[in-house]
Design a protein around this motif. Structure first.
Motif, PDB file in Angstrom:
ATOM      1  N   VAL A  20      35.475  37.235  31.920  1.00 44.47           N
ATOM      2  CA  VAL A  20      35.924  38.377  32.713  1.00 44.47           C
ATOM      3  C   VAL A  20      36.978  39.173  31.946  1.00 44.47           C
ATOM      4  CG1 VAL A  20      36.898  39.130  34.902  1.00 44.47           C
ATOM      5  CG2 VAL A  20      35.432  37.113  34.834  1.00 44.47           C
ATOM      6  N   ALA A  21      37.931  38.481  31.325  1.00 41.07           N
ATOM      7  CA  ALA A  21      38.946  39.163  30.536  1.00 41.07           C
ATOM      8  C   ALA A  21      38.308  39.907  29.364  1.00 41.07           C
ATOM      9  CB  ALA A  21      39.975  38.157  30.026  1.00 41.07           C
ATOM     10  N   ALA A  22      37.341  39.251  28.713  1.00 41.96           N
ATOM     11  CA  ALA A  22      36.654  39.898  27.590  1.00 41.96           C
ATOM     12  C   ALA A  22      35.890  41.126  28.066  1.00 41.96           C
ATOM     13  CB  ALA A  22      35.710  38.905  26.924  1.00 41.96           C
ATOM     14  N   TYR A  23      35.251  41.021  29.201  1.00 33.56           N
ATOM     15  CA  TYR A  23      34.491  42.140  29.773  1.00 33.56           C
ATOM     16  C   TYR A  23      35.407  43.324  30.068  1.00 33.56           C
ATOM     17  CZ  TYR A  23      31.453  44.558  33.187  1.00 33.56           C
ATOM     18  OH  TYR A  23      30.699  45.475  33.882  1.00 33.56           O
ATOM     19  N   ALA A  24      36.630  43.022  30.535  1.00 34.97           N
ATOM     20  CA  ALA A  24      37.576  44.075  30.889  1.00 34.97           C
ATOM     21  C   ALA A  24      38.414  44.544  29.704  1.00 34.97           C
ATOM     22  CB  ALA A  24      38.497  43.584  32.002  1.00 34.97           C
ATOM     23  N   GLY A  25      38.348  43.812  28.577  1.00 29.51           N
ATOM     24  CA  GLY A  25      39.094  44.196  27.388  1.00 29.51           C
ATOM     25  C   GLY A  25      40.578  43.907  27.459  1.00 29.51           C
ATOM     26  N   VAL A  26      40.939  42.804  28.139  1.00 22.24           N
ATOM     27  CA  VAL A  26      42.347  42.412  28.227  1.00 22.24           C
ATOM     28  C   VAL A  26      42.491  40.963  27.778  1.00 22.24           C
ATOM     29  CG1 VAL A  26      42.894  44.036  30.073  1.00 22.24           C
ATOM     30  CG2 VAL A  26      42.083  41.734  30.654  1.00 22.24           C
ATOM     31  N   ALA A  27      43.745  40.557  27.553  1.00 22.14           N
ATOM     32  CA  ALA A  27      44.001  39.215  27.047  1.00 22.14           C
ATOM     33  C   ALA A  27      43.808  38.139  28.108  1.00 22.14           C
ATOM     34  CB  ALA A  27      45.426  39.137  26.488  1.00 22.14           C
ATOM     35  N   HIS A  28      43.994  38.477  29.363  1.00 19.82           N
ATOM     36  CA  HIS A  28      43.882  37.515  30.464  1.00 19.82           C
ATOM     37  C   HIS A  28      43.462  38.287  31.702  1.00 19.82           C
ATOM     38  CE1 HIS A  28      45.047  34.635  33.595  1.00 19.82           C
ATOM     39  NE2 HIS A  28      45.116  33.705  32.659  1.00 19.82           N
ATOM     40  N   LYS A  29      42.634  37.691  32.553  1.00 15.55           N
ATOM     41  CA  LYS A  29      42.119  38.454  33.688  1.00 15.55           C
ATOM     42  C   LYS A  29      43.205  38.825  34.690  1.00 15.55           C
ATOM     43  CE  LYS A  29      40.134  34.519  36.277  1.00 15.55           C
ATOM     44  NZ  LYS A  29      38.871  34.032  36.891  1.00 15.55           N
ATOM     45  N   ALA A  30      44.341  38.139  34.681  1.00 19.88           N
ATOM     46  CA  ALA A  30      45.450  38.535  35.549  1.00 19.88           C
ATOM     47  C   ALA A  30      45.990  39.913  35.180  1.00 19.88           C
ATOM     48  CB  ALA A  30      46.575  37.505  35.468  1.00 19.88           C
ATOM     49  N   LEU A  31      45.667  40.374  33.972  1.00 22.31           N
ATOM     50  CA  LEU A  31      46.164  41.655  33.473  1.00 22.31           C
ATOM     51  C   LEU A  31      45.154  42.789  33.637  1.00 22.31           C
ATOM     52  CD1 LEU A  31      47.858  40.374  30.195  1.00 22.31           C
ATOM     53  CD2 LEU A  31      48.861  40.641  32.473  1.00 22.31           C
ATOM     54  N   ILE A  32      44.011  42.504  34.240  1.00 20.96           N
ATOM     55  CA  ILE A  32      43.017  43.546  34.503  1.00 20.96           C
ATOM     56  C   ILE A  32      43.618  44.599  35.436  1.00 20.96           C
ATOM     57  CG2 ILE A  32      40.815  44.031  35.636  1.00 20.96           C
ATOM     58  CD1 ILE A  32      39.879  41.259  34.732  1.00 20.96           C
ATOM     59  N   LEU A  33      43.431  45.856  35.092  1.00 22.17           N
ATOM     60  CA  LEU A  33      43.922  46.941  35.928  1.00 22.17           C
ATOM     61  C   LEU A  33      42.895  47.282  37.003  1.00 22.17           C
ATOM     62  CD1 LEU A  33      45.591  49.397  33.396  1.00 22.17           C
ATOM     63  CD2 LEU A  33      46.733  48.025  35.151  1.00 22.17           C
ATOM     64  N   LEU A  34      43.388  47.393  38.220  1.00 22.94           N
ATOM     65  CA  LEU A  34      42.548  47.762  39.353  1.00 22.94           C
ATOM     66  C   LEU A  34      43.333  48.751  40.197  1.00 22.94           C
ATOM     67  CD1 LEU A  34      39.837  47.152  40.792  1.00 22.94           C
ATOM     68  CD2 LEU A  34      41.052  45.410  42.105  1.00 22.94           C
ATOM     69  N   ASP A  35      42.840  49.958  40.255  1.00 23.72           N
ATOM     70  CA  ASP A  35      43.517  51.005  41.026  1.00 23.72           C
ATOM     71  C   ASP A  35      44.970  51.175  40.574  1.00 23.72           C
ATOM     72  OD1 ASP A  35      43.409  53.030  42.929  1.00 23.72           O
ATOM     73  OD2 ASP A  35      44.126  51.740  44.548  1.00 23.72           O
ATOM     74  N   GLY A  36      45.190  51.087  39.256  1.00 24.38           N
ATOM     75  CA  GLY A  36      46.510  51.344  38.687  1.00 24.38           C
ATOM     76  C   GLY A  36      47.452  50.166  38.662  1.00 24.38           C
ATOM     77  N   GLN A  37      47.036  49.006  39.157  1.00 21.28           N
ATOM     78  CA  GLN A  37      47.870  47.807  39.170  1.00 21.28           C
ATOM     79  C   GLN A  37      47.123  46.654  38.524  1.00 21.28           C
ATOM     80  OE1 GLN A  37      48.767  47.407  43.494  1.00 21.28           O
ATOM     81  NE2 GLN A  37      50.880  47.150  42.833  1.00 21.28           N
ATOM     82  N   THR A  38      47.851  45.754  37.882  1.00 22.89           N
ATOM     83  CA  THR A  38      47.210  44.540  37.396  1.00 22.89           C
ATOM     84  C   THR A  38      46.837  43.665  38.593  1.00 22.89           C
ATOM     85  OG1 THR A  38      49.291  43.291  37.213  1.00 22.89           O
ATOM     86  CG2 THR A  38      48.569  44.573  35.265  1.00 22.89           C
ATOM     87  N   LEU A  39      45.884  42.783  38.378  1.00 27.64           N
ATOM     88  CA  LEU A  39      45.524  41.843  39.450  1.00 27.64           C
ATOM     89  C   LEU A  39      46.735  41.019  39.865  1.00 27.64           C
ATOM     90  CD1 LEU A  39      41.976  40.496  38.519  1.00 27.64           C
ATOM     91  CD2 LEU A  39      42.638  42.623  39.648  1.00 27.64           C
ATOM     92  N   LEU A  40      47.541  40.605  38.888  1.00 24.86           N
ATOM     93  CA  LEU A  40      48.734  39.814  39.195  1.00 24.86           C
ATOM     94  C   LEU A  40      49.683  40.598  40.094  1.00 24.86           C
ATOM     95  CD1 LEU A  40      50.468  37.289  38.762  1.00 24.86           C
ATOM     96  CD2 LEU A  40      51.390  38.369  36.695  1.00 24.86           C
ATOM     97  N   ALA A  41      49.900  41.874  39.795  1.00 21.54           N
ATOM     98  CA  ALA A  41      50.796  42.696  40.604  1.00 21.54           C
ATOM     99  C   ALA A  41      50.252  42.881  42.013  1.00 21.54           C
ATOM    100  CB  ALA A  41      51.015  44.048  39.936  1.00 21.54           C
ATOM    101  N   ARG A  42      48.933  43.038  42.139  1.00 21.23           N
ATOM    102  CA  ARG A  42      48.321  43.221  43.452  1.00 21.23           C
ATOM    103  C   ARG A  42      48.509  41.977  44.324  1.00 21.23           C
ATOM    104  NH1 ARG A  42      44.580  47.318  44.141  1.00 21.23           N
ATOM    105  NH2 ARG A  42      43.457  46.063  45.674  1.00 21.23           N
ATOM    106  N   VAL A  43      48.287  40.812  43.732  1.00 19.57           N
ATOM    107  CA  VAL A  43      48.435  39.561  44.488  1.00 19.57           C
ATOM    108  C   VAL A  43      49.889  39.362  44.896  1.00 19.57           C
ATOM    109  CG1 VAL A  43      48.260  37.053  44.340  1.00 19.57           C
ATOM    110  CG2 VAL A  43      46.405  38.489  43.463  1.00 19.57           C
TER     111      VAL A  43
END
Length: 251
Positions: A20-43
């Motif tokens: 998933v991280a590779a698909y999104a082009g980030v180092a870890h999936k917690a850092l995937i941006l969704l609607d301007g926020q990382t997944l970690l920030a959203r949670v």
């Protein structure tokens, strides 16, 4: 929440390349941006909005560590598996403790508060689950791993409440379930012959199964049913990320 509570976000890594991280082009999936926020920030925001006053995150990579620190979260070093990380979280934060995962991209405060309100008052530990029909109504076409019982097929929602210190006893059982998470029949086998026969004959309900597992661990365990089907949607694979992005865009 009726009173302040601590929360733990699991954001460790199982090792190797995360698809998933590779698909999104980030180092870890917690850092995937969704609607301007990382997944970690959203949670973290969902937990705060639900009333959590102290939030820790269990991490294994420096990039996530830095992101967690920037969000004002307490950083804990991830252990070898989720159950061990939760044990460390309980040692650091105590109970009651709400536990979820950094890839719970759609997590909403009302899911958390409803879960805690519905959990039995005498439960040492509670897990949130959703029925297949509820999930498929909210997210048609999504593929989840289901446990099938007399009262329906159920999927976990990555939301747990460790209500009392006795809940630590559930973690050894959790470690065993982790190893068999893609083989539900092996999880059910741990219930014992009589209970297994009830399961195979279609007479075992989810509530009874969870309660029996709790008794095996020496505590009161509860399964809590959620009316929110999207609570079962985490970002485990690229298709999940596409689904979540589509759901956010449609909002």
């Amino acid at each position: 929440m009726t009173k302040p509570i601590n929360a733990l976000i699991l954001a460790g890594s199982r090792g190797g390349v995360d698809p998933v991280a590779a698909y999104a082009g980030v180092a870890h999936k917690a850092l995937i941006l969704l609607d301007g926020q990382t997944l970690l920030a959203r949670v973290a925001q969902a937990l705060r909005d639900a009333g959590a006053t102290h939030i820790a995150v269990s991490v294994s990579e420096d990039t996530v560590r830095a992101a967690a620190s920037a969000l004002g979260l307490t950083v804990l070093t991830a252990a070898s598996g989720p159950s061990r990380s939760v044990r460390d979280g309980i040692e650091a934060l105590g109970t009651p403790l709400v536990v979820t995962t950094a890839d719970h991209a759609l997590l909403q405060p009302e899911w958390i508060t409803r879960f805690l309100a519905d959990a039995p008052a005498d439960a040492d530990v509670a897990a949130l689950l959703a029925r297949q029909d509820v999930i498929e109504s909210a997210a048609p076409g999504t593929r989840r791993t289901y446990l099938r019982f007399a009262d329906g097929a159920w999927s976990g929602c990555n939301l747990f409440h460790f209500a009392t210190p006795r809940a630590v006893a559930a973690l050894d059982l959790w470690a065993q379930v982790e190893a068999d998470r893609k083989r539900p029949w092996r999880i059910v086998r741990r219930l014992g012959l009589g209970t297994l026969l009830r399961y195979m004959s279609g007479r075992l309900t989810l509530v009874a199964a969870i309660a029996h597992l709790g008794r095996l661990a020496g505590l009161n365990a509860a399964a809590v049913s959620t009316p929110f089907g999207l609570a079962a949607v985490d970002v485990d694979k690229p298709a999940d990320l596409d689904l979540v992005r589509d759901l956010i865009a449609r909002r």
